[in-house]
Write a protein that holds these residues in place. Structure first.
Motif, PDB file in Angstrom:
ATOM      1  N   GLU A 129       0.871  -1.179   0.000  1.00 47.41           N
ATOM      2  CA  GLU A 129       0.000   0.000   0.000  1.00 47.41           C
ATOM      3  C   GLU A 129       0.907   1.229   0.000  1.00 47.41           C
ATOM      4  N   THR A 130       0.872   2.002  -1.086  1.00 44.05           N
ATOM      5  CA  THR A 130       1.841   3.088  -1.256  1.00 44.05           C
ATOM      6  C   THR A 130       1.646   4.221  -0.261  1.00 44.05           C
ATOM      7  N   GLY A 131       0.407   4.557   0.057  1.00 46.56           N
ATOM      8  CA  GLY A 131       0.167   5.682   0.966  1.00 46.56           C
ATOM      9  C   GLY A 131       0.304   7.028   0.294  1.00 46.56           C
ATOM     10  N   LEU A 132       0.397   7.072  -1.045  1.00 47.18           N
ATOM     11  CA  LEU A 132       0.535   8.330  -1.787  1.00 47.18           C
ATOM     12  C   LEU A 132      -0.647   8.491  -2.731  1.00 47.18           C
ATOM     13  N   ASP A 133      -1.138   9.753  -2.822  1.00 44.12           N
ATOM     14  CA  ASP A 133      -2.219  10.058  -3.750  1.00 44.12           C
ATOM     15  C   ASP A 133      -1.688  10.426  -5.131  1.00 44.12           C
ATOM     16  N   GLU A 134      -0.408  10.851  -5.199  1.00 43.62           N
ATOM     17  CA  GLU A 134       0.155  11.266  -6.472  1.00 43.62           C
ATOM     18  C   GLU A 134       0.808  10.079  -7.180  1.00 43.62           C
ATOM     19  N   SER A 135       1.359  10.376  -8.348  1.00 48.37           N
ATOM     20  CA  SER A 135       1.957   9.318  -9.163  1.00 48.37           C
ATOM     21  C   SER A 135       3.201   8.746  -8.501  1.00 48.37           C
ATOM     22  N   VAL A 136       3.388   7.439  -8.671  1.00 45.75           N
ATOM     23  CA  VAL A 136       4.594   6.764  -8.198  1.00 45.75           C
ATOM     24  C   VAL A 136       5.315   6.200  -9.419  1.00 45.75           C
ATOM     25  N   THR A 137       6.630   6.091  -9.294  1.00 51.09           N
ATOM     26  CA  THR A 137       7.431   5.639 -10.429  1.00 51.09           C
ATOM     27  C   THR A 137       8.373   4.495 -10.089  1.00 51.09           C
ATOM     28  N   GLY A 138       8.340   4.014  -8.852  1.00 45.14           N
ATOM     29  CA  GLY A 138       9.218   2.908  -8.509  1.00 45.14           C
ATOM     30  C   GLY A 138       9.089   2.509  -7.060  1.00 45.14           C
ATOM     31  N   VAL A 139       9.679   1.353  -6.751  1.00 47.89           N
ATOM     32  CA  VAL A 139       9.687   0.807  -5.395  1.00 47.89           C
ATOM     33  C   VAL A 139      11.076   0.247  -5.133  1.00 47.89           C
ATOM     34  N   SER A 140      11.649   0.568  -3.975  1.00 48.94           N
ATOM     35  CA  SER A 140      12.926  -0.015  -3.542  1.00 48.94           C
ATOM     36  C   SER A 140      12.643  -1.066  -2.484  1.00 48.94           C
ATOM     37  N   LEU A 141      13.097  -2.276  -2.733  1.00 46.56           N
ATOM     38  CA  LEU A 141      12.845  -3.389  -1.825  1.00 46.56           C
ATOM     39  C   LEU A 141      13.968  -3.514  -0.805  1.00 46.56           C
ATOM     40  N   GLU A 142      13.628  -4.084   0.342  1.00 43.15           N
ATOM     41  CA  GLU A 142      14.588  -4.296   1.421  1.00 43.15           C
ATOM     42  C   GLU A 142      14.644  -5.780   1.746  1.00 43.15           C
ATOM     43  N   THR A 143      15.877  -6.309   1.835  1.00 43.45           N
ATOM     44  CA  THR A 143      16.060  -7.724   2.129  1.00 43.45           C
ATOM     45  C   THR A 143      17.426  -7.936   2.750  1.00 43.45           C
ATOM     46  N   PRO A 144      17.562  -8.897   3.671  1.00 49.44           N
ATOM     47  CA  PRO A 144      18.889  -9.217   4.220  1.00 49.44           C
ATOM     48  C   PRO A 144      19.670 -10.189   3.335  1.00 49.44           C
ATOM     49  N   GLU A 145      19.053 -10.740   2.293  1.00 51.00           N
ATOM     50  CA  GLU A 145      19.719 -11.710   1.426  1.00 51.00           C
ATOM     51  C   GLU A 145      20.898 -11.047   0.720  1.00 51.00           C
ATOM     52  N   ARG A 146      22.044 -11.744   0.666  1.00 51.92           N
ATOM     53  CA  ARG A 146      23.267 -11.155   0.127  1.00 51.92           C
ATOM     54  C   ARG A 146      23.502 -11.462  -1.342  1.00 51.92           C
ATOM     55  N   GLN A 147      22.901 -12.521  -1.875  1.00 53.27           N
ATOM     56  CA  GLN A 147      23.177 -12.873  -3.261  1.00 53.27           C
ATOM     57  C   GLN A 147      21.953 -13.562  -3.859  1.00 53.27           C
ATOM     58  N   PHE A 148      21.379 -12.935  -4.898  1.00 54.07           N
ATOM     59  CA  PHE A 148      20.221 -13.507  -5.572  1.00 54.07           C
ATOM     60  C   PHE A 148      19.939 -12.687  -6.824  1.00 54.07           C
ATOM     61  N   ILE A 149      19.069 -13.225  -7.699  1.00 52.12           N
ATOM     62  CA  ILE A 149      18.513 -12.499  -8.832  1.00 52.12           C
ATOM     63  C   ILE A 149      17.119 -13.051  -9.081  1.00 52.12           C
ATOM     64  N   LYS A 150      16.154 -12.145  -9.243  1.00 49.41           N
ATOM     65  CA  LYS A 150      14.763 -12.525  -9.449  1.00 49.41           C
ATOM     66  C   LYS A 150      14.147 -11.651 -10.530  1.00 49.41           C
ATOM     67  N   ALA A 151      13.176 -12.212 -11.244  1.00 49.78           N
ATOM     68  CA  ALA A 151      12.371 -11.452 -12.195  1.00 49.78           C
ATOM     69  C   ALA A 151      11.078 -11.027 -11.504  1.00 49.78           C
ATOM     70  N   VAL A 152      10.677  -9.771 -11.725  1.00 51.30           N
ATOM     71  CA  VAL A 152       9.534  -9.199 -11.020  1.00 51.30           C
ATOM     72  C   VAL A 152       8.462  -8.789 -12.029  1.00 51.30           C
ATOM     73  N   ARG A 153       7.221  -9.118 -11.719  1.00 51.09           N
ATOM     74  CA  ARG A 153       6.064  -8.609 -12.457  1.00 51.09           C
ATOM     75  C   ARG A 153       5.335  -7.620 -11.542  1.00 51.09           C
ATOM     76  N   VAL A 154       5.019  -6.429 -12.085  1.00 46.97           N
ATOM     77  CA  VAL A 154       4.426  -5.356 -11.290  1.00 46.97           C
ATOM     78  C   VAL A 154       2.999  -5.115 -11.762  1.00 46.97           C
ATOM     79  N   GLU A 155       2.058  -5.093 -10.806  1.00 52.96           N
ATOM     80  CA  GLU A 155       0.658  -4.771 -11.082  1.00 52.96           C
ATOM     81  C   GLU A 155       0.228  -3.636 -10.165  1.00 52.96           C
TER      82      GLU A 155
END
Length: 686
Positions: A129-155
């Motif tokens: 839940e963004t909590g913003l009424d205006e336009s958003v252009t991205g999201v920065s994720l937080e994780t303790p994992e040190r090594q990985f690669i994932k493909a993301v689908r955004v809706e």
């Protein structure tokens, strides 16, 4: 805060929807315009401009507000803050102006209002839940994992129930070397809810602990291309160093892009430029980040070859450091850059030729009262005439100056009797000189170079010390030592070309496939009693397994050595010794920067441990000195002015040791004689 932000965005949206709509200025902007028009309407007295070195013409086609994009050559000729610019009309009357520097606004990044994770059908789902009424252009994720690669689908969703696909196949990753890409970017839109689906089909799920939401920028400032020359390329241990040259100083770089056709790479990079400090000039980092390209063959693709900067660069010189770690150097075909434009805005009473003067390092800053206004004039809408500046030319009323014309190349008188070494310096071309300190100088001078003096005709030549991140590599002929006790110890002798070199790193390689060792680097020095002892310089743990890539030993030194030999030692325990090869000893490169006429041969003095560091007024114009074009000065042969004094060195060594033990022997002999006389004599028998 969101309400005010929404109002600003609404005004910006209205203007974007109708570019021909009349410009609406806020209260501060209206005062700026009114004051600018009022001051422009005044006839300011004509002023002589014989102290300005350069001029350029500006053709204005009509009266009113005029905006001029200043060329790079103008920014280069002027002072960094442009406080020496002067604008006059055809009659020679000075015209007030504003300087506008478009820069990107600080991004609005806020923690997500809510963040939930779930696992379903080999997919990690992040509900945000963004909590913003205006336009958003991205999201920065937080994780303790040190090594990985994932493909993301955004809706995205307006109610958290009905979802629309925004983007797919966006990679997020983190690597063990520190490179990461945890920001998911997409087209700006108003999405109170976001759903991110991460593909876990090929790798295990990654725990994500939170997210930060990026609001869309109100506007994007313009940028202009800048040519960049690669002056030199140096390959060091795990690092590529590119020396870059900009076409002008005082440019505000927006970004720097590395051109390479490498299909797969990840590199940490740092951009640095010389900055003047109290002890000289040092390379200061102005930007850092990760350049990368990977993906393809069904994997998510990501290319990032540009480094965001948005900083004013006071000199033409830049250094791009690329950390290769254990990978081979990149094949780089070129470097490109973008800069932010700088606008000069003024009110023209009428059409005609206006003239801009630049290049006066000593004038007082222009003060038109409008500079104190906190909100600079924005001129993107209609009603403002765009004019173009002609080519920069020499002011015919001004004699062409040399670099830093107000700088005297000589300073105070110096008594050179206490100095031990000197070296002539050949000057072939007049102007600002750069002299790279060779091994003899860095070994014979003080650690902080406080005893360096440049002398011409008995008087000092002021200079700046430039500390660089560039490293000089020495490849010693190291040998393994035999018959050591205990036999579990292996030791290599590493000779240095001179004593007292400011070495800061040792590098070596091992072809052995499996080992784990604790290594220690030390030297042998003589203490005050004349005995030799080990002085530790650094230690580290080093290991390798057959399935891991070979990593060289990079051992930083905790202190600089004093002797001409280093010793690297490993404790093998119950294991066979490991083989070591390709030893390298690294020390930083230091330069002197000064001004001198052609044909001079100043003398560089060094080797005075009692000398204090000099204090020259030159540092007041240090930025101009570093920004000026330089020529290389050539050092000559070292000359020893006096032999080492018998008072130098540890107290009980050399001549002082001989004198000490000689005097001690005489004292002991004298005491024995006195004791012999004080003892009672034995009486003869009978």
């Amino acid at each position: 805060m969101n309400r005010h932000l929404n109002q600003d965005r609404a005004r910006h949206t209205d203007r974007a929807a109708d570019p021909k709509a009349p410009r609406r200025f806020d209260c501060r902007q209206r005062r700026s315009i009114a004051l600018l028009i009022f001051l422009g309407a005044l006839r300011m007295s004509a002023a002589p401009f014989s102290e300005w070195q350069y001029q350029q013409d500006i053709a204005v086609t009509g009266g009113g507000l005029v905006k001029v994009s200043l060329p790079a050559e103008t920014l280069d000729a002027a002072r960094p803050g442009l406080e020496d610019l002067r604008l006059v009309d055809a009659a020679g009357n000075e015209v007030p102006y504003l300087i506008e520097r478009p820069m990107p606004a600080a991004p609005t990044v806020l923690p997500a209002k809510s963040f939930r994770t779930s696992l379903a059908d080999r997919t990690t789902i992040l509900l945000i839940e963004t909590g913003l009424d205006e336009s958003v252009t991205g999201v920065s994720l937080e994780t303790p994992e040190r090594q990985f690669i994932k493909a993301v689908r955004v809706e995205g969703s307006a109610d958290g129930k009905r979802w629309s696909l925004i983007a797919g196949g966006i990679p997020v990753f983190r690597q063990a070397g520190g490179a990461s890409g945890l920001r998911v970017e997409f087209a700006a839109g108003r999405w109170p809810w976001l759903r991110l689906s991460l593909d876990d089909a090929r790798t295990d799920p990654v725990p994500f602990t939170g997210a930060r939401v990026h609001a869309a920028a109100l506007e994007t400032p313009p940028s202009l291309p800048v040519p960049v020359d690669i002056v030199a390329r140096e390959e060091g241990v795990g690092e590529t160093r590119l020396n870059l040259a900009l076409p002008a100083a005082n440019l505000t770089l927006a970004s720097l892009e590395v051109e390479t056709d490498e299909p797969l790479f990840t590199r940490r990079v740092t951009l640095a430029t010389p900055e003047v400090s109290d002890d000289g000039a040092r390379e200061q980092a102005v930007a850092s980040g990760t350049l990368l390209r990977f993906g393809g063959n069904g994997q998510p693709a990501l290319v990032r070859r540009a480094l965001a900067v948005d900083r004013q660069i006071p000199s033409r010189e830049l250094v791009l450091q690329i950390r290769n770690e254990d990978s081979p150097p990149l094949a780089i075909t070129g470097v490109r850059a973008l800069r932010r434009p700088v606008y000069l805005v003024f009110f023209a009473r009428e059409a005609g030729e206006y003239r801009l003067f630049a290049g006066n390092p000593l004038c007082e800053p222009a003060r038109y009262d409008i500079a104190a206004l906190s909100n600079p004039l924005r001129t993107q809408s209609g009603g403002v005439t765009e004019a173009f500046a002609g080519g920069l030319s020499e002011n015919p009323g001004f004699q062409a100056p040399e670099a830093l014309p107000g700088l005297s190349p000589v300073g105070a008188v110096l008594d050179v009797a206490p100095w031990k070494y000197r070296k002539p310096v050949a000057i072939e071309h007049a102007g600002v000189q750069t002299l790279e300190l060779d091994l003899e100088v860095v070994a014979g001078a003080q650690r902080g170079f406080g005893d360096l003096r440049l002398v011409q005709g008995g008087r000092q030549v002021p200079f700046l010390i430039e500390h660089t991140s560039r490293l000089r590599i020495i490849q010693p002929d190291a040998t393994v030592m035999a018959d050591l006790k205990p036999p579990t110890i292996s030791r290599w002798s590493i000779p240095l070309p001179l004593a007292n070199l400011p070495v800061n790193r040792l590098v070596c390689e091992s072809p052995s496939p499996l080992f784990e060792r604790r290594v220690r680097l030390f030297e042998e020095v003589v203490d005050i009693r004349g005995a030799r002892r080990a002085r530790e310089l650094g230690s580290a743990s080093w290991s390798r397994t057959p399935d891991a890539p070979a990593r060289p030993l990079e051992l930083p030194l905790t202190q600089a050595p004093q002797s001409e030999a280093l010793y690297l030692e490993t404790d093998n325990g119950d294991n066979p010794p490991i083989e070591l090869k390709r030893f390298q000893v690294l020390l930083p490169v230091t330069r002197m920067v000064f001004k001198a006429p052609a044909g001079d041969t100043p003398i560089l003095y060094y080797g005075n441990p009692a000398a204090d560091a000099p204090h020259y007024d030159l540092k007041l114009v240090g930025r101009q000195l570093l920004a000026a074009p330089r020529v290389a000065a050539t050092p000559g042969q070292q000359q020893e002015l006096k032999a080492a004094s018998w008072t130098e060195g540890p107290p009980l060594t050399g001549m002082r040791g001989v004198l000490f033990w000689g005097v001690l022997g005489l004292v002991v002999a004298g005491l024995l004689i006195i004791l012999a006389r004080l003892l009672p004599k034995s009486k003869p028998a009978g």
